[in-house]
Design a protein around this motif. Structure first.
Motif, PDB file in Angstrom:
ATOM      1  N   PHE A  83       0.724  -1.022  -0.042  1.00 53.09           N
ATOM      2  CA  PHE A  83      -0.078   0.028  -0.067  1.00 53.09           C
ATOM      3  C   PHE A  83       0.880   1.245   0.002  1.00 53.09           C
ATOM      4  O   PHE A  83       0.630   2.247  -0.657  1.00 53.09           O
ATOM      5  N   LEU A  84       1.810   1.261   0.962  1.00 54.35           N
ATOM      6  CA  LEU A  84       2.679   2.457   1.056  1.00 54.35           C
ATOM      7  C   LEU A  84       3.610   2.651  -0.447  1.00 54.35           C
ATOM      8  O   LEU A  84       3.503   3.780  -0.628  1.00 54.35           O
TER       9      LEU A  84
ATOM     10  N   VAL B 148       0.085   8.976   7.413  1.00 57.31           N
ATOM     11  CA  VAL B 148       0.146  10.267   7.787  1.00 57.31           C
ATOM     12  C   VAL B 148       1.481  11.343   7.624  1.00 57.31           C
ATOM     13  O   VAL B 148       1.253  12.134   6.948  1.00 57.31           O
ATOM     14  N   ASP B 149       2.341  10.631   7.952  1.00 60.13           N
ATOM     15  CA  ASP B 149       3.832  11.302   7.651  1.00 60.13           C
ATOM     16  C   ASP B 149       3.818  11.572   6.072  1.00 60.13           C
ATOM     17  O   ASP B 149       4.210  12.600   5.534  1.00 60.13           O
ATOM     18  N   PHE B 150       3.451  10.448   5.190  1.00 63.29           N
ATOM     19  CA  PHE B 150       3.561  10.701   3.799  1.00 63.29           C
ATOM     20  C   PHE B 150       2.538  11.733   3.301  1.00 63.29           C
ATOM     21  O   PHE B 150       2.975  12.671   2.419  1.00 63.29           O
TER      22      PHE B 150
ATOM     23  N   HIS C 144       3.643  15.132   4.278  1.00 59.21           N
ATOM     24  CA  HIS C 144       4.713  15.490   3.588  1.00 59.21           C
ATOM     25  C   HIS C 144       4.445  16.244   1.965  1.00 59.21           C
ATOM     26  O   HIS C 144       4.866  17.337   1.438  1.00 59.21           O
ATOM     27  N   HIS C 145       3.393  15.421   1.456  1.00 58.73           N
ATOM     28  CA  HIS C 145       3.014  15.760  -0.004  1.00 58.73           C
ATOM     29  C   HIS C 145       1.680  16.608  -0.069  1.00 58.73           C
ATOM     30  O   HIS C 145       1.214  16.740  -1.324  1.00 58.73           O
ATOM     31  N   GLY C 146       1.216  16.936   1.104  1.00 57.44           N
ATOM     32  CA  GLY C 146      -0.154  17.621   0.917  1.00 57.44           C
ATOM     33  C   GLY C 146      -1.364  16.839   0.303  1.00 57.44           C
ATOM     34  O   GLY C 146      -2.207  17.452  -0.452  1.00 57.44           O
ATOM     35  N   ILE C 147      -1.520  15.653   0.921  1.00 59.87           N
ATOM     36  CA  ILE C 147      -2.614  15.011   0.558  1.00 59.87           C
ATOM     37  C   ILE C 147      -3.556  14.883   1.735  1.00 59.87           C
ATOM     38  O   ILE C 147      -3.044  14.352   2.578  1.00 59.87           O
ATOM     39  N   TYR C 148      -4.742  15.044   1.488  1.00 66.20           N
ATOM     40  CA  TYR C 148      -5.841  14.845   2.484  1.00 66.20           C
ATOM     41  C   TYR C 148      -6.114  12.896   2.605  1.00 66.20           C
ATOM     42  O   TYR C 148      -5.972  12.369   1.665  1.00 66.20           O
TER      43      TYR C 148
END
Length: 407
Positions: free
Chosen positions: A153-154, A193-195, A198-202
């Motif tokens: 998934f990650l 959450v960290d990812f 960092h990328h500005g994704i909800y």
């Protein structure tokens, strides 16, 4: 000439479950006894103290007027109190919670609020249909990611950001998962959450099955992760935890930006659920919680009965750690048919209805979803029917193939 093809309707595929539902209705109309393990529709009554509170509130004529679109204050406070005691998460009832007409409506309306035409969201496949189609209806596009909460998934999140133009606006999470029953841990949530920060994704998390779990460790909330409320909103529901599916009461909690967007959209669309329903829902969250444990135990006993009886019938059911569903591979002899044709054959020959996995996405086509919505006696009866069905599979496959070639 009047237009008969509409943009958003054209983007929706035929409803896969409709074929099985139509067959089921015809069989019942003909007097056949169908054991329905298809729709996840709780079969037990709502706890009496919740019903009593509904009746008490409904007797007050003042409660018959319009309600509040974002939910009455007492219910929003009750949701915040639930998060505090269950997850040790402190929420502001005014800015970080909202009441929805079930979590499904909340997800769909949030998609309308935040999606521009062509926006991309990342959604698991297979998954509950509204997770993807809420955004498709809103004019967005969906990029599928694996549904198992692990490194695959990650890695898919990384690929989704690297190869998507424009960059995805949101990712959908659903653990415990419908239909797969996967459960995520806090370490997984922390990495997501960290990812996303960092990328500005909800992050849109569907936690509808938070209280239907069978291991010692209750499923966590993504909002437990430090910093999650900057990017995450989470949907919950009373439907399964309190046997209240028809009451249509759910919630969203988390990011005040997302809650604010959903609040504004809903203010144009509805006046909220009937006030007595909201008063009764408040009583559910604030009142005695023994009923939740009893409901959980009932599903555990049904799960155990299904796993044992189906195994004896010759169909191995992976034991789900949570939810009211089992995600079961189509038996090898029937795998070539796909989940829809297998489900139709099972209904026709064994009088057992299940949900074809293809209805949850193309990657679900080798499975069916079986709901724990019949008592243990009926589940064992279904297993006996299935045993006869499987023992006769040679002739059934021959008949099925003959009919297919005749068409």
């Amino acid at each position: 000439m009047l237009q008969t093809e509409f943009y958003r309707v054209k983007r929706l595929p035929p409803y896969v479950f409709a074929e099985v539902n139509a067959m089921k209705a015809r069989a019942r109309a003909a007097g056949e006894d169908i054991i329905d393990l298809g729709m996840g529709n709780p079969d037990q009554p709502t706890p009496q103290h919740i019903v009593d509170k509904l009746a008490e509130a409904a007797a007050n004529p003042r409660a018959h007027r319009y309600s509040a679109s974002r939910g009455i204050p007492g219910l929003r406070r009750a949701l915040a109190a639930y998060y505090e005691r269950r997850f040790n998460v402190s929420l502001d009832p005014e800015t970080e919670t909202i009441v929805t007409l079930g979590s499904k409506e909340g997800l769909a309306n949030l998609a309308q609020a935040i999606t521009s035409p062509g926006d991309i969201v990342l959604a698991p496949n297979p998954s509950y249909p509204i997770h993807a189609f809420g955004f498709i209806i809103a004019g967005g596009s969906v990029r599928h990611v694996p549904c198992e909460p692990d490194h695959t998934f990650l890695e898919a999140l990384e690929r989704g950001v690297r190869h998507s133009v424009p960059k995805p606006i949101a990712v959908l999470l659903n653990y415990p998962s419908n239909p797969t029953a996967y459960v995520a841990d806090l370490d997984f949530y922390g990495q997501v959450v960290d990812f996303c920060r960092h990328h500005g994704i909800y992050i849109l998390s569907d936690l509808a099955y938070s209280e239907i779990y069978f291991n010692d460790q209750p499923p966590p909330s993504v909002l437990q992760v430090p910093g999650a409320r900057e990017v995450a909103v989470e949907f919950t529901s009373l439907s399964k935890s309190y046997n209240m599916p028809g009451w249509r009461i759910g919630f969203a909690a988390g990011s005040r930006h997302l809650i604010g967007a959903l609040t504004r959209i809903k203010s144009y669309l509805d006046y909220g659920a009937f006030t007595p329903v909201q008063v009764a829902a408040t009583a559910a969250l604030n009142g005695p919680q023994e009923c939740v444990g009893e409901i959980r135990q009932m599903y555990k006993e049904r799960r155990d009965a299904m796993v044992e009886a189906f195994d004896q019938a010759g169909w191995t059911v992976p034991s789900p750690p949570a939810t009211m569903f089992a995600w079961v591979p189509v038996p090898p002899a029937f795998a070539h048919m796909g989940s829809l044709e297998f489900s139709k054959l099972l209904l026709q020959e064994a009088k057992v209805a299940v949900s074809p996995g293809i209805g949850f996405g193309e990657y679900g086509d080798r499975h069916v979803r079986i709901a724990l919505v019949e008592n243990r006696q009926r589940i064992r009866q279904a297993a006996r029917n299935i045993k006869g069905f499987l023992s006769n599979y040679d002739s059934l496959l021959e008949d099925s193939e003959r009919k297919r070639t005749e068409v």
